[in-house]
Design an enzyme around this catalytic site. Structure first.
Site, PDB file in Angstrom:
ATOM      1  N   HIS A   1     -11.157  -3.282   3.314  1.00 15.34           N
ATOM      2  CA  HIS A   1     -11.123  -2.886   4.731  1.00 15.34           C
ATOM      3  C   HIS A   1     -11.922  -1.616   5.006  1.00 15.34           C
ATOM      4  CE1 HIS A   1      -8.293  -0.397   2.702  1.00 15.34           C
ATOM      5  NE2 HIS A   1      -8.138   0.350   3.769  1.00 15.34           N
ATOM      6  N   ASP A   2     -12.427  -0.952   3.964  1.00 15.61           N
ATOM      7  CA  ASP A   2     -13.224   0.259   4.164  1.00 15.61           C
ATOM      8  C   ASP A   2     -14.718   0.011   3.973  1.00 15.61           C
ATOM      9  OD1 ASP A   2     -10.980   1.876   4.542  1.00 15.61           O
ATOM     10  OD2 ASP A   2     -10.756   2.264   2.398  1.00 15.61           O
TER      11      ASP A   2
ATOM     12  N   ASP B   1      -3.073   4.577  -2.427  1.00 17.25           N
ATOM     13  CA  ASP B   1      -4.133   5.057  -1.548  1.00 17.25           C
ATOM     14  C   ASP B   1      -4.626   6.427  -2.012  1.00 17.25           C
ATOM     15  OD1 ASP B   1      -5.448   4.667   1.154  1.00 17.25           O
ATOM     16  OD2 ASP B   1      -4.543   6.635   1.459  1.00 17.25           O
TER      17      ASP B   1
ATOM     18  N   GLU C   1      -6.574   3.353  -5.925  1.00 20.51           N
ATOM     19  CA  GLU C   1      -7.818   3.330  -5.146  1.00 20.51           C
ATOM     20  C   GLU C   1      -8.720   4.447  -5.675  1.00 20.51           C
ATOM     21  OE1 GLU C   1      -8.028   5.068  -1.387  1.00 20.51           O
ATOM     22  OE2 GLU C   1      -9.860   4.045  -0.865  1.00 20.51           O
TER      23      GLU C   1
ATOM     24  N   ASP D   1       0.863  -1.183   0.000  1.00 22.02           N
ATOM     25  CA  ASP D   1       0.000   0.000   0.000  1.00 22.02           C
ATOM     26  C   ASP D   1       0.896   1.228   0.000  1.00 22.02           C
ATOM     27  OD1 ASP D   1      -2.485   1.419   0.355  1.00 22.02           O
ATOM     28  OD2 ASP D   1      -3.202  -0.353   1.431  1.00 22.02           O
TER      29      ASP D   1
HETATM   30  C1  NOJ Z   1      -8.144   5.001   1.889  1.00 19.36           C
HETATM   31  C2  NOJ Z   1      -7.867   3.828   2.778  1.00 19.36           C
HETATM   32  O1  NOJ Z   1      -8.344   2.667   2.178  1.00 19.36           O
HETATM   33  C3  NOJ Z   1      -8.529   4.124   4.100  1.00 19.36           C
HETATM   34  O2  NOJ Z   1      -8.531   3.011   4.948  1.00 19.36           O
HETATM   35  C4  NOJ Z   1      -7.825   5.288   4.721  1.00 19.36           C
HETATM   36  O3  NOJ Z   1      -8.474   5.645   5.905  1.00 19.36           O
HETATM   37  C5  NOJ Z   1      -7.800   6.506   3.773  1.00 19.36           C
HETATM   38  N1  NOJ Z   1      -7.510   6.145   2.427  1.00 19.36           N
HETATM   39  C6  NOJ Z   1      -6.770   7.496   4.215  1.00 19.36           C
HETATM   40  O4  NOJ Z   1      -5.478   7.002   3.985  1.00 19.36           O
END
Ligand code: NOJ
Length: 572
Positions: free
Chosen positions: A335-336, A196, A275, A99
């Protein structure tokens, strides 16, 4: 399949290191644990790992607030442990991408500590500093986007948490420092990066205020309480509008090109996946990112045949317009996001829908990304108490709505548990032993274990059960690996008006596969003899989630069981 690159044929598996496997019994996942589980991943049948951040971090945003880009968080092990993990993965033909967080660092990163120390230090301009807040911008995690620092008598900007100050990417020294970190891991042999939050790297140079008449917390609350279609639409409009000047701004394409040229200096087809859903970040198809995620497929609570078809038309036509061509990349969770089982379930057929959606992501054209735990059907776990919440955006919201808006703590907790990402980050269930076999009995794990590990949602029990979801995934992954059409075949939708099932062909040079996903509880009698590619041929079953007495079927009389996943090779 000779023409395709490894990242086009691979199935990726996202490991969230804190929650995957605890090798030293301290309640937190680590490299020792991950390395011990590599044979599990080989057995599962995945080809590549996306590792969420493993760097030192104060963990205000669970590792996405990095305080050292070229090291390993002590709780996960040492750099040597990382190297062992990488070597052992490669030995098993598993690639590894890391990442890469470009937009911000931790506020404890030495770069920021130096930058904030005075107005004239060598790194004074590495972050985004202003004398007074120039606008009403919000951070998307915790309200006001500008934070005062007494040492400088100035404010810095942050898009995420206040502990995540945004870097100033207009400064060439920032780029240089970050590119050095990028090379550090590439030199060690990693196979690429998941980038990210790229959309947030640059801001509108005019610092134009947003026009939403609410703060972040107010908008969140408004969205939660919105009941009428009108209010729901308004909430959606506000979300789009609130961050529009802080997102997707000029400069990104040049930056992605620069990063791509570094990646391309290395042998072995290293890759970048952004992302972001925006296909523009793939440049001409060969000069920016290799992949971006098809988030629009996942952005719904109910996956229907119509939704999938619409999504595929939009994505695939846009990808095919790239001068050098573009490759799709599908995912339903990470994970989000909510777990597949919870998010796309209907409370009556959650298990069936989870199987259908697993098949969907593994049969659509493009590279699939799976999130750890989906293969055993892990579900969201709503934390009962605020003291357990680790996701700071959750605890910030709870305290804001309780103290500033007078929301009843019980309701606030329920809302928080629903919105926090802790619910989909709980430790992996390895067995039905106490602590789900993640950590020994008596150890307090970093997030509570979802108690439903005792109900068969764990690896050990599912390994022993031929009908388990885990064995279903293994079987599907094997069929995918052995069926060229499922990897490289063109996508051809069939019976495009059906509301009940989603049927399509995947057609490669030497193979044709028919896939039928029955999203309904009806038994279907289907006739594909009107499809020239299929008419007069045999359907040789490659995979079925139902019980089939015969291996071969005729296309004019195909019976599909309720919620069945049916994959067949179309043979002369
Ligand atoms: C995206 C990531 O997937 C997330 O988990 C994170 O909180 C934010 N970007 C900030 O880095």
């Amino acid at each position: 399949m000779a023409k395709l690159k490894w990242w086009q044929t691979a199935v990726f598996y996202q490991i969230y290191p804190r929650s995957f496997a605890d090798g030293n019994d301290d309640g937190i996942g680590d490299f020792k644990g991950i390395t011990e589980k590599l044979d599990y991943l080989v057995n599962l049948g995945i080809d590549a790992i996306w590792l969420s951040p493993h760097f030192p971090s104060p963990n205000w945003d669970c590792g996405y607030d990095i305080s050292d880009y070229t090291n390993v968080a002590p709780e996960y092990g040492t750099l040597e442990d990382f190297k062992t993990f990488l070597k052992e993965s490669h030995k098993r033909n598993i690639r590894v991408i890391l990442d890469l967080v470009l937009n911000h660092t931790s506020d404890e990163h030495p770069w920021f500590l130096e930058s904030k120390s005075s107005r004239d230090n060598p790194k004074a301009d590495w972050y985004v500093w202003v004398d007074t807040p120039p606008n009403n911008w919000q951070s998307c995690f915790d309200g006001d986007a500008w934070i005062y620092v007494p040492e400088r008598g100035q404010y810095y900007y942050h898009y995420f948490m206040k502990q995540q100050p945004d870097l100033n990417w207009h400064n060439p020294e920032v780029k240089q420092a970050m590119w050095d970190a990028v090379r550090f891991w590439l030199d060690l042999g990693v196979d690429g990066y998941r980038l990210d939050a790229i959309g947030t790297i640059f801001e509108d140079p005019n610092l134009t205020p947003h026009e939403v008449p609410m703060t972040l917390a107010e908008l969140r609350r408004f969205t939660e309480l919105a009941e009428t279609a009108e209010d729901k639409q308004l909430a959606e409009k506000h979300w789009k509008s609130m961050f529009k000047n802080q997102f997707g701004q000029a400069g990104l394409h040049e930056l992605m090109k620069e990063l791509r040229s570094i990646i391309d200096e290395y042998e072995g087809d290293r890759m970048l996946v952004g992302e972001d859903e925006n296909i523009d970040y793939m440049g001409n198809g060969n000069d920016e990112l290799h992949l971006v995620f098809n988030f629009p497929l996942a952005d719904t609570n109910r996956i229907t045949p119509e939704h999938i078809r619409r999504n595929q038309v939009e994505r695939l036509s846009r990808l095919s317009q790239l001068p050098m061509g573009g490759w799709a990349c599908n995912t339903l969770s990470n994970h989000d996001r909510s777990r597949i089982y919870t998010n796309y379930g209907d409370k009556h057929h959650d298990a069936e829908l989870a199987r259908l959606n697993a098949a969907l992501s593994l049969t659509l054209l493009g590279t699939p990304f799976l999130y750890n735990g989906e293969e055993i059907g892990m579900t969201d776990y709503l934390l009962p108490h605020i003291s357990q919440v680790k996701d700071t955006m959750g605890s910030w919201y709870y305290h804001t709505i309780v103290t500033e808006m007078g929301v009843d703590p019980e309701e606030a907790m329920f809302r928080t548990a629903e919105m926090t990402r802790d619910k989909n980050r709980t430790p992996m269930h390895w067995s039905n032993k106490p602590n789900a076999g993640f950590s020994p009995d008596g150890v307090t794990t970093w997030l509570p274990i979802n108690p439903n590990y005792k109900d068969g949602i764990n690896v050990r029990e599912q390994e022993l059960n031929p009908d388990s979801l885990l064995n279903y995934y293994k079987h599907l992954l094997k069929v995918r690996r052995e069926t060229a059409a499922l990897i490289e075949g063109k996508y051809l939708p069939l019976h495009e008006t059906s509301q009940e099932y989603f049927a399509f062909l995947r057609s490669s040079e030497n193979q044709l596969a028919l896939i039928v996903l029955n999203y309904s509880e009806k038994r279907l009698n289907l006739d594909f003899s009107d499809t020239s590619e299929v008419s007069g041929r045999k359907l040789h079953t490659l995979f079925s989630s139902g019980v089939r007495s015969r291996v071969d079927h005729t296309p004019n009389k195909l019976t599909i069981a309720p919620f069945e996943v049916f994959i067949a090779e179309v043979k002369p």
